[in-house]
Design an enzyme around this catalytic site. Structure first.
Site, PDB file in Angstrom:
ATOM      1  N   HIS A  39       0.858  -1.181   0.000  1.00 50.74           N
ATOM      2  CA  HIS A  39       0.000   0.000   0.000  1.00 50.74           C
ATOM      3  C   HIS A  39       0.893   1.229   0.000  1.00 50.74           C
ATOM      4  O   HIS A  39       1.971   1.239   0.603  1.00 50.74           O
ATOM      5  CB  HIS A  39      -0.910   0.014   1.231  1.00 50.74           C
ATOM      6  CG  HIS A  39      -2.035   0.996   1.143  1.00 50.74           C
ATOM      7  ND1 HIS A  39      -1.876   2.323   1.474  1.00 50.74           N
ATOM      8  CD2 HIS A  39      -3.329   0.845   0.748  1.00 50.74           C
ATOM      9  CE1 HIS A  39      -3.038   2.945   1.300  1.00 50.74           C
ATOM     10  NE2 HIS A  39      -3.924   2.092   0.868  1.00 50.74           N
ATOM     11  N   ASP A  99      -7.849  -4.448  -0.596  1.00 52.04           N
ATOM     12  CA  ASP A  99      -8.342  -4.747  -1.935  1.00 52.04           C
ATOM     13  C   ASP A  99      -8.207  -6.225  -2.271  1.00 52.04           C
ATOM     14  O   ASP A  99      -9.010  -6.782  -3.018  1.00 52.04           O
ATOM     15  CB  ASP A  99      -7.588  -3.916  -2.977  1.00 52.04           C
ATOM     16  CG  ASP A  99      -7.783  -2.431  -2.777  1.00 52.04           C
ATOM     17  OD1 ASP A  99      -8.947  -2.009  -2.681  1.00 52.04           O
ATOM     18  OD2 ASP A  99      -6.791  -1.691  -2.714  1.00 52.04           O
TER      19      ASP A  99
END
Length: 437
Positions: free
Chosen positions: A311, A369
């Site tokens: 991320h 995600d």
């Protein structure tokens, strides 16, 4: 508001032998920022910060994020506690009003959401004029923007009408999203029910059919609540910053949110969970040999990257991923998808990422995600609707950020500077004398 957090500390900047004292802002969680609001006035200089990764555009009391420690709090509450104990609507109230609702406040909000769940019948005709393959996010953005024309009274003094305006938008966006899906499938529209909760109503509008009535699955409803909570706000990301920037010109809430939806639709922002499923499908179509793809991801000369790992902000495990990982198996079991071959590939990739030194050293842990795409797939939501689901969850955060921006006494219309690098002054040449360069 910003001046309330100026500390006694100063930063020093030396330019051409002259030293300038710059105030330091300290937030409630100890974050520090150098205040450069007067930098150009006093020094003639500006700063350059591509992507604004080191630039704070505002102070905010909505969300605290610590990427190094893996912390995400809404209004001071840990994301783990909210996802475990709250519904999405409770968290929406928290973000937009600053405190968790009492039972009466929650009941009042639920009644408003039910009352506002229908969309104007004229809006339904809009769906007929989009091309069959129009991206759902484009449709969603257009439809949300049109709401300001149907409810102009909401834009006259927005803070006075804020409760009604926010409830109207939160309620109608799920109906618009569900209708978009039904239209894309060539199926009849399913209208909302007054006796269903927010998430149950959305699933009902998505999947109910005259020949196959939707049966409420409480595990699926609970998982959807968690997913929307986990996406509800995430500090000053691309779409949130867009909502603030567009709103700073004093356009209405609907137009600002429409702009945020458009920003979220980009593949570098809201499309990551769809990319995860597409990656898993590619691996499965090529025989399921996931280790080959792991080695490709390690090869710096290979452009392939594993979607759903790492991320930009979190340098440790994404706290949202911890929450949703625990719900993943439960949802897959409840929906009959526990034998899904894509899930098996995903579990193998997850195991590699958590044990392989290459991924550990680079903090490439599975992120939210990675798991959300799997759950949406298990629920039956098609991959082209994943980013729409992201928008449904992010909406309360966008609304809260817009309200905070609108009410900020230090607020200004957004107007970034630049450093010009083009040609210096040139003499004008008449068209008959110009030579092709």
């Amino acid at each position: 508001m910003l001046n309330d957090f100026i500390s006694d500390q100063k930063a020093e900047l030396k330019i051409d032998g002259k030293v300038y004292q710059l105030p330091i802002i300290i937030g409630t969680e100890g974050e520090k920022a150098i205040d450069i609001r007067k930098l150009r006035t006093e020094t003639g200089c500006i700063t350059i910060d591509s992507g604004y990764m080191n630039t704070g555009s505002c102070t905010s009391d909505i969300t605290f994020l610590d990427g190094e420690k893996g912390i995400l709090n809404y209004r001071g509450y840990a994301i783990e506690d909210l996802a475990k104990n709250c519904t999405f609507i409770e968290v929406a109230y928290l973000l937009d009003h600053g405190s968790l609702p009492t039972q009466k406040q929650l009941d009042d909000l639920a009644r408003m959401l039910t009352g506002f769940s229908m969309i104007h019948e004229d809006m339904i005709h809009f769906f007929d004029h989009f091309p069959p393959n129009a991206p759902p996010m484009s449709i969603l953005s257009s439809m949300v923007n049109s709401l300001c024309n149907f409810y102009p009274e909401m834009t006259e003094n927005p803070l006075e009408n804020f409760d009604l305006m926010s409830a109207r938008l939160i309620s109608k966006i799920r109906t618009i999203a569900a209708f978009s899906y039904r239209k894309s499938m060539g199926q009849p529209l399913v209208y909302p029910r007054h006796d269903y909760s927010y998430c149950t109503n959305f699933l009902h509008m998505m999947f109910d059919s005259p020949v196959n009535p939707y049966e409420v699955n409480h595990d699926v409803v609970m998982a959807l609540n968690k997913l929307l909570i986990l996406h509800a706000d995430h500090e000053q990301n691309c779409s949130t910053s867009t909502v603030r920037l567009v709103g700073s010109s004093r356009v209405n809430l609907y137009t600002s949110i429409s702009a945020g939806i458009s920003a979220l639709g980009g593949p570098l922002h809201g499309g990551a969970n769809q990319a995860v499923i597409e990656m898993l499908e590619e691996i499965h179509a090529n025989g399921g040999g996931y280790r080959k793809y792991v080695e490709r991801a390690k090869d710096r000369n290979d452009p392939f990257r594993l979607s759903g790992f790492g991320h930009r902000v979190y340098k440790s495990f994404d706290p949202r991923a911890r929450v949703i990982k625990a719900a993943c198996d439960q949802v897959l079991e409840a929906s009959g998808m526990s034998g899904d071959p894509l899930l098996e590939i995903a579990k193998n990739l997850e195991e590699v990422a958590l044990q392989d030194e290459y991924f550990i050293e680079r903090n490439l842990y599975p992120n939210v995600d990675f798991y959300s795409g799997i759950i949406y797939r298990a629920i039956g939501i098609p991959s082209n609707m994943f980013t729409v689901m992201f928008a449904l969850g992010r909406l309360p955060g966008w609304i809260a950020q817009w309200k905070e921006m609108w009410d900020d006494p230090d607020g200004r219309i957004g107007r970034p500077r630049q450093i010009y690098t083009g040609p210096t002054k040139r003499e004008f040449v008449p068209i008959q004398d110009r030579i092709e360069e």
